[in-house]
Design an enzyme around this catalytic site. Structure first.
Site, short mmCIF file in Angstrom:
data_model
loop_
_atom_site.label_atom_id
_atom_site.label_comp_id
_atom_site.label_asym_id
_atom_site.label_seq_id
_atom_site.Cartn_x
_atom_site.Cartn_y
_atom_site.Cartn_z
N GLY A 134 -5.71 2.36 0.06
CA GLY A 134 -6.93 1.58 -0.10
C GLY A 134 -7.55 1.17 1.22
O GLY A 134 -8.77 1.09 1.35
N SER A 151 -5.77 2.97 -5.65
CA SER A 151 -4.57 3.25 -4.85
C SER A 151 -3.36 3.44 -5.73
O SER A 151 -3.12 2.67 -6.67
CB SER A 151 -4.33 2.11 -3.86
OG SER A 151 -3.24 2.40 -3.02
N HIS A 156 -0.02 3.13 -5.32
CA HIS A 156 1.15 2.24 -5.40
C HIS A 156 0.87 0.93 -6.12
O HIS A 156 1.78 0.13 -6.35
CB HIS A 156 1.74 1.98 -4.00
CG HIS A 156 0.95 1.04 -3.15
ND1 HIS A 156 1.36 -0.24 -2.89
CD2 HIS A 156 -0.21 1.21 -2.48
CE1 HIS A 156 0.50 -0.84 -2.09
NE2 HIS A 156 -0.47 0.02 -1.83
N CYS A 164 -1.46 -7.10 2.94
CA CYS A 164 -1.95 -6.59 4.22
C CYS A 164 -2.15 -7.69 5.23
O CYS A 164 -2.38 -7.44 6.41
CB CYS A 164 -3.26 -5.82 4.01
SG CYS A 164 -3.05 -4.33 3.01
#
Length: 371
Positions: free
Chosen positions: A69, A193, A195, A317
């Site tokens: 992402g 994304s 995951h 993140c």
């Protein structure tokens, strides 16, 4: 261990792993190679692209595979800027760090940037987006659902505003894709994304509407039709496509996840004083962002971890950053409430027993911290 950090990443589904294994072992070729092994890999990419495009309701040539992402957000924003050379960007103040930081980088190169704040519930008002758009606006980003609070955004209304103004609209659907329908009808670009969908890390899809003015930002090869150079992770892409397909077929699982989350919240609000929920209204069934009076979020996280419960204090993140959540700050919450926030995110592998056990442990941790 009770895992309640599914917004950060999810366990790979067994069906996904089974689909991947042949491309990690016997079908290991580079999809750019011209021999048999390469053709097998290339066909797997083609099939995966078709599968994802079918779910998104777009053409296969509008789907590009990237590493995650973060790369998708960077490519969309910077790709539009590179293609236009100058202009103005409208970015919601609750976007993923990849979009926020990309916009700040572009501002240093002369692009104008306007950050639009949400209301106290965490919702970005389409009227505020419309007011921020200028005659030279080339790009707008408002995510489908926030990764920290789970608040679902009015992307249909925002997309219509951008289309009427001729502005490229990018919707980050990374957090919402597992439980909410994903549709390309309202946007010019979107990201999902692997995951976050019980697929492997290292694979994501970037949709770009055909005819859009977007340049590639990773040079060095003609992979992904020249938009993104670099050898494609075939096994991860195959797993990604299988995971996305399973998320659509198992859409009922979102109802189960919501029931488990609600059971947890009912226990927490009835048994612990001084609790506040951050983000309200239309919220993903997986998310619960809570603040606790008299506590620090990191202390709660560590206390829960020591007692067998995994949670987070915000975006994965941004983990390890000393700065407070930019999302909760943008919502206008007090410093104390921001500092005491913890994100609980539930997934398909959680149970009602997990919810009860987590509530029991949380109650003890909060009591200990407050003492």
């Amino acid at each position: 261990m009770i895992y309640l950090d599914n917004a950060a990443t999810t366990r790979v589904d067994d069906r996904v792993l089974d689909a991947m294994l042949p491309y990690l072992k016997e079908n290991f070729g580079n999809s750019q190679s011209q021999h048999h092994y390469g053709r097998v890999a290339a066909n797997a990419l083609l099939s995966s692209r078709d599968k994802i495009a079918g779910i998104l309701g777009c053409r296969s040539e509008e789907v590009y595979f990237v590493s995650g992402g973060t790369e998708a957000g960077n490519t969309a924003l910077k790709g539009v800027c590179l293609a236009h050379g100058s202009g103005h960007l409208v970015i919601s103040a609750i976007e993923h760090p990849s979009v926020i930081e990309s916009a700040k980088q572009m501002s240093k190169l002369g692009f104008g940037v306007t950050f639009v704040k949400p209301d106290e519930c965490g919702v970005v008002n389409p009227c505020d987006v419309a007011s921020a758009i200028r005659s030279d606006t080339i790009f707008c980003a408002v995510m489908a659902a926030n990764n920290e609070t789970g608040v679902i955004q009015p992307i249909k209304e925002i997309g219509e505003i951008c289309r009427d103004r001729g502005v490229f609209y990018f919707a980050d659907c990374v957090q919402s894709a597992g439980t909410q329908p994903v549709c390309t009808e309202f946007c010019d670009g979107l990201s999902i994304s692997s995951h976050k969908l019980y697929g492997p890390k290292g694979a994501a899809a970037l949709y770009i509407r055909g005819g859009s003015k977007v340049s590639g930002i990773i040079s060095g090869g003609m992979q992904e039709r020249g938009l993104r150079g670099g050898t494609v992770n075939v096994a991860a892409v195959v797993g990604f496509a299988e995971a996305f397909k399973a998320s659509v077929e198992d859409r009922e699982r979102s109802k189960k996840i919501g029931e488990i989350r609600d059971r947890f919240l009912k226990r927490v609000f009835s048994e612990i004083e001084g609790v506040h929920i951050n983000g309200s209204g239309n919220v993903l069934p997986s998310h619960a962002n809570l603040s606790f009076d008299g506590c620090e979020g990191e202390n709660i996280l560590f206390g829960l971890d020591l007692n067998g419960v995994a949670v987070s204090t915000g975006s994965a993140c941004s983990a390890g950053a000393v700065s407070p959540s930019h999302v909760l700050e943008a919502m206008g919450l007090s410093k104390e409430r921001v500092a005491s926030a913890v994100r609980f995110s539930f997934g398909k592998d959680n149970t009602l027993e997990d919810a009860d056990r987590a509530a029991d442990i949380l109650k003890k941790v909060i009591e200990k911290i407050r003492r």
